[in-house]
Design a protein around this motif. Structure first.
Motif, PDB file in Angstrom:
ATOM      1  N   MET A 145       0.835  -1.192   0.000  1.00  0.00           N
ATOM      2  CA  MET A 145       0.000   0.000   0.000  1.00  0.00           C
ATOM      3  C   MET A 145       0.879   1.256   0.000  1.00  0.00           C
ATOM      4  O   MET A 145       1.923   1.291   0.658  1.00  0.00           O
ATOM      5  CB  MET A 145      -0.927   0.008   1.208  1.00  0.00           C
ATOM      6  N   VAL A 146       0.418   2.282  -0.720  1.00  0.00           N
ATOM      7  CA  VAL A 146       1.204   3.501  -0.935  1.00  0.00           C
ATOM      8  C   VAL A 146       0.320   4.727  -0.786  1.00  0.00           C
ATOM      9  O   VAL A 146      -0.849   4.710  -1.170  1.00  0.00           O
ATOM     10  CB  VAL A 146       1.798   3.508  -2.366  1.00  0.00           C
ATOM     11  N   ASP A 147       0.876   5.792  -0.221  1.00  0.00           N
ATOM     12  CA  ASP A 147       0.288   7.114  -0.383  1.00  0.00           C
ATOM     13  C   ASP A 147       1.393   8.160  -0.373  1.00  0.00           C
ATOM     14  O   ASP A 147       2.568   7.833  -0.160  1.00  0.00           O
ATOM     15  CB  ASP A 147      -0.802   7.415   0.650  1.00  0.00           C
ATOM     16  N   ILE A 148       1.032   9.386  -0.656  1.00  0.00           N
ATOM     17  CA  ILE A 148       1.997  10.485  -0.729  1.00  0.00           C
ATOM     18  C   ILE A 148       1.562  11.596   0.202  1.00  0.00           C
ATOM     19  O   ILE A 148       0.379  11.976   0.210  1.00  0.00           O
ATOM     20  CB  ILE A 148       2.129  11.025  -2.178  1.00  0.00           C
ATOM     21  N   ARG A 149       2.478  12.094   0.995  1.00  0.00           N
ATOM     22  CA  ARG A 149       2.209  13.230   1.880  1.00  0.00           C
ATOM     23  C   ARG A 149       2.742  14.511   1.227  1.00  0.00           C
ATOM     24  O   ARG A 149       3.919  14.581   0.861  1.00  0.00           O
ATOM     25  CB  ARG A 149       2.882  13.010   3.240  1.00  0.00           C
ATOM     26  N   VAL A 150       1.862  15.480   1.069  1.00  0.00           N
ATOM     27  CA  VAL A 150       2.248  16.809   0.583  1.00  0.00           C
ATOM     28  C   VAL A 150       2.066  17.783   1.743  1.00  0.00           C
ATOM     29  O   VAL A 150       0.955  17.936   2.254  1.00  0.00           O
ATOM     30  CB  VAL A 150       1.405  17.242  -0.630  1.00  0.00           C
ATOM     31  N   HIS A 151       3.157  18.418   2.156  1.00  0.00           N
ATOM     32  CA  HIS A 151       3.172  19.301   3.325  1.00  0.00           C
ATOM     33  C   HIS A 151       3.283  20.741   2.842  1.00  0.00           C
ATOM     34  O   HIS A 151       4.223  21.097   2.141  1.00  0.00           O
ATOM     35  CB  HIS A 151       4.363  18.939   4.216  1.00  0.00           C
ATOM     36  N   LEU A 152       2.300  21.572   3.200  1.00  0.00           N
ATOM     37  CA  LEU A 152       2.315  22.983   2.827  1.00  0.00           C
ATOM     38  C   LEU A 152       2.343  23.863   4.065  1.00  0.00           C
ATOM     39  O   LEU A 152       1.645  23.583   5.049  1.00  0.00           O
ATOM     40  CB  LEU A 152       1.095  23.339   1.977  1.00  0.00           C
ATOM     41  N   SER A 153       3.136  24.919   4.013  1.00  0.00           N
ATOM     42  CA  SER A 153       3.242  25.883   5.106  1.00  0.00           C
ATOM     43  C   SER A 153       3.018  27.290   4.572  1.00  0.00           C
ATOM     44  O   SER A 153       3.396  27.592   3.435  1.00  0.00           O
ATOM     45  CB  SER A 153       4.626  25.806   5.767  1.00  0.00           C
ATOM     46  N   ARG A 154       2.435  28.130   5.401  1.00  0.00           N
ATOM     47  CA  ARG A 154       2.246  29.530   5.037  1.00  0.00           C
ATOM     48  C   ARG A 154       3.481  30.315   5.488  1.00  0.00           C
ATOM     49  O   ARG A 154       3.770  30.408   6.691  1.00  0.00           O
ATOM     50  CB  ARG A 154       1.000  30.093   5.700  1.00  0.00           C
ATOM     51  N   VAL A 155       4.232  30.852   4.568  1.00  0.00           N
ATOM     52  CA  VAL A 155       5.453  31.586   4.867  1.00  0.00           C
ATOM     53  C   VAL A 155       5.285  33.026   4.390  1.00  0.00           C
ATOM     54  O   VAL A 155       5.133  33.278   3.192  1.00  0.00           O
ATOM     55  CB  VAL A 155       6.678  30.941   4.185  1.00  0.00           C
ATOM     56  N   HIS A 156       5.277  33.949   5.356  1.00  0.00           N
ATOM     57  CA  HIS A 156       5.100  35.376   5.054  1.00  0.00           C
ATOM     58  C   HIS A 156       3.870  35.615   4.180  1.00  0.00           C
ATOM     59  O   HIS A 156       3.894  36.372   3.207  1.00  0.00           O
ATOM     60  CB  HIS A 156       6.346  35.949   4.377  1.00  0.00           C
ATOM     61  N   GLY A 157       2.790  34.904   4.521  1.00  0.00           N
ATOM     62  CA  GLY A 157       1.520  35.120   3.846  1.00  0.00           C
ATOM     63  C   GLY A 157       1.310  34.321   2.576  1.00  0.00           C
ATOM     64  O   GLY A 157       0.226  34.376   1.987  1.00  0.00           O
ATOM     65  N   LYS A 158       2.315  33.544   2.123  1.00  0.00           N
ATOM     66  CA  LYS A 158       2.185  32.761   0.906  1.00  0.00           C
ATOM     67  C   LYS A 158       2.356  31.276   1.216  1.00  0.00           C
ATOM     68  O   LYS A 158       3.203  30.906   2.019  1.00  0.00           O
ATOM     69  CB  LYS A 158       3.220  33.199  -0.131  1.00  0.00           C
ATOM     70  N   TRP A 159       1.567  30.455   0.555  1.00  0.00           N
ATOM     71  CA  TRP A 159       1.645  29.015   0.786  1.00  0.00           C
ATOM     72  C   TRP A 159       2.791  28.406  -0.007  1.00  0.00           C
ATOM     73  O   TRP A 159       2.921  28.632  -1.209  1.00  0.00           O
ATOM     74  CB  TRP A 159       0.321  28.343   0.424  1.00  0.00           C
ATOM     75  N   VAL A 160       3.624  27.642   0.697  1.00  0.00           N
ATOM     76  CA  VAL A 160       4.814  27.024   0.125  1.00  0.00           C
ATOM     77  C   VAL A 160       4.737  25.513   0.318  1.00  0.00           C
ATOM     78  O   VAL A 160       4.351  25.037   1.391  1.00  0.00           O
ATOM     79  CB  VAL A 160       6.091  27.562   0.809  1.00  0.00           C
ATOM     80  N   VAL A 161       5.091  24.750  -0.728  1.00  0.00           N
ATOM     81  CA  VAL A 161       5.195  23.300  -0.588  1.00  0.00           C
ATOM     82  C   VAL A 161       6.501  23.011   0.151  1.00  0.00           C
ATOM     83  O   VAL A 161       7.585  23.082  -0.422  1.00  0.00           O
ATOM     84  CB  VAL A 161       5.176  22.599  -1.951  1.00  0.00           C
ATOM     85  N   ALA A 162       6.386  22.714   1.435  1.00  0.00           N
ATOM     86  CA  ALA A 162       7.569  22.479   2.258  1.00  0.00           C
ATOM     87  C   ALA A 162       8.206  21.132   1.958  1.00  0.00           C
ATOM     88  O   ALA A 162       9.417  20.949   2.136  1.00  0.00           O
ATOM     89  CB  ALA A 162       7.204  22.563   3.735  1.00  0.00           C
ATOM     90  N   GLY A 163       7.405  20.169   1.501  1.00  0.00           N
ATOM     91  CA  GLY A 163       7.953  18.851   1.195  1.00  0.00           C
ATOM     92  C   GLY A 163       6.897  17.933   0.620  1.00  0.00           C
ATOM     93  O   GLY A 163       5.696  18.136   0.814  1.00  0.00           O
ATOM     94  N   ILE A 164       7.352  16.933  -0.125  1.00  0.00           N
ATOM     95  CA  ILE A 164       6.470  15.909  -0.666  1.00  0.00           C
ATOM     96  C   ILE A 164       7.220  14.585  -0.602  1.00  0.00           C
ATOM     97  O   ILE A 164       8.379  14.500  -1.005  1.00  0.00           O
ATOM     98  CB  ILE A 164       6.028  16.245  -2.102  1.00  0.00           C
ATOM     99  N   VAL A 165       6.587  13.570  -0.022  1.00  0.00           N
ATOM    100  CA  VAL A 165       7.282  12.317   0.238  1.00  0.00           C
ATOM    101  C   VAL A 165       6.318  11.147   0.088  1.00  0.00           C
ATOM    102  O   VAL A 165       5.129  11.249   0.417  1.00  0.00           O
ATOM    103  CB  VAL A 165       7.906  12.326   1.658  1.00  0.00           C
ATOM    104  N   GLY A 166       6.827  10.030  -0.447  1.00  0.00           N
ATOM    105  CA  GLY A 166       6.029   8.823  -0.550  1.00  0.00           C
ATOM    106  C   GLY A 166       6.111   8.000   0.727  1.00  0.00           C
ATOM    107  O   GLY A 166       7.101   8.066   1.462  1.00  0.00           O
ATOM    108  N   ARG A 167       5.069   7.230   0.984  1.00  0.00           N
ATOM    109  CA  ARG A 167       5.038   6.341   2.149  1.00  0.00           C
ATOM    110  C   ARG A 167       4.579   4.957   1.682  1.00  0.00           C
ATOM    111  O   ARG A 167       3.547   4.836   1.022  1.00  0.00           O
ATOM    112  CB  ARG A 167       4.093   6.882   3.220  1.00  0.00           C
TER     113      ARG A 167
END
Length: 246
Positions: free
Chosen positions: A116-138
């Motif tokens: 079984m597989v899924d992907i985690r996409v982590h987003l953070s708000r940095v100085h008012g803008k959303w940034v993709v902080a990381g993306i990783v498979g599990r």
């Protein structure tokens, strides 16, 4: 705060967006009637608490044939087989967490070897803008139902997971990664419209055999362990984004 913790509440918010709705697996409150209906439509379903994290309290129910069902928990390697859904449900009530539970359609998101597989996409708000902080498979261990690190899941880089692990071509893998990021940004935009001050989100995304993306859930307090297990560099970036999140 109470509502944003609820998986079902967040799913309903995302469901209102016409571009996100086709990517949300059907989810219902846990009742015997709903479980019966879902298993008539789908080969397997997941049962999970509405307000927990780290895969705690997770179960999977498979319909083996019209008269047999299999129940597995996050901790168990072997399924328990039941000759009636009523018996399974009665046993489930004895072992599940004392919380409100949901039934979610099972998606066959897996490697070529059946993990079984899924992907985690982590987003953070940095100085008012959303940034993709990381993306990783599990990737879950063989015959296990959960992919997260607390359940023994392995963190892997997304590109080789898609190409070597799932048989995607180079261009298809890149396009799929772009689509996951676009979908995640859209989901965060919907959440931000309702909760404008929330600083970060983590989306868990599956991919079925047709390449269709499914948002399992959107996490309001995504942990960094999945990135720490991947690489020190990825973990440092998540920590930095967390400190900068506004």
């Amino acid at each position: 705060m109470d509502k944003i913790i609820s998986k079902q509440h967040n799913k309903r918010l995302l469901q209102q967006d016409p571009l996100l709705a086709p990517h949300l697996p059907k989810t219902l409150p846990l009742t015997l009637s709903n479980l019966d209906d879902m298993l008539k439509r789908y080969a397997f379903v997941y049962l999970k608490p509405d307000n927990s994290c780290q895969g705690k309290g997770l179960f999977r129910v498979d319909r083996l044939d019209p008269f047999h069902y299999a129940l597995r928990s996050r901790e168990e390697h072997r399924p328990r087989v039941y000759q009636s859904l009523h018996t399974l449900y009665t046993d489930l009530l004895k072992h599940k967490m004392r919380r409100r539970y949901l039934i979610q359609r099972g998606i066959r998101s897996q490697t070529l070897t059946g993990q079984m597989v899924d992907i985690r996409v982590h987003l953070s708000r940095v100085h008012g803008k959303w940034v993709v902080a990381g993306i990783v498979g599990r990737v879950a261990p063989h015959r296990r139902i959960a992919t997260n690190a607390y359940s023994g899941g392995k963190s892997v880089h997304v590109y080789p997971l898609l190409t070597k692990g799932m048989g995607y071509t180079h261009h298809a893998a890149l396009a799929t990664i772009d689509d996951m990021i676009t979908l995640s940004r859209r989901a965060v935009a919907v959440m931000t419209a309702r909760y404008p001050k929330w600083p970060e989100y983590g989306l868990d995304i599956g991919i079925d055999g047709n390449g269709h993306l499914w948002i399992y859930e959107i996490n309001i307090k995504p942990g960094g362990l999945v990135f720490k297990n991947l690489s020190a560099k990825a973990y440092r970036r998540i920590l930095l984004m967390h400190r900068l999140a506004r």
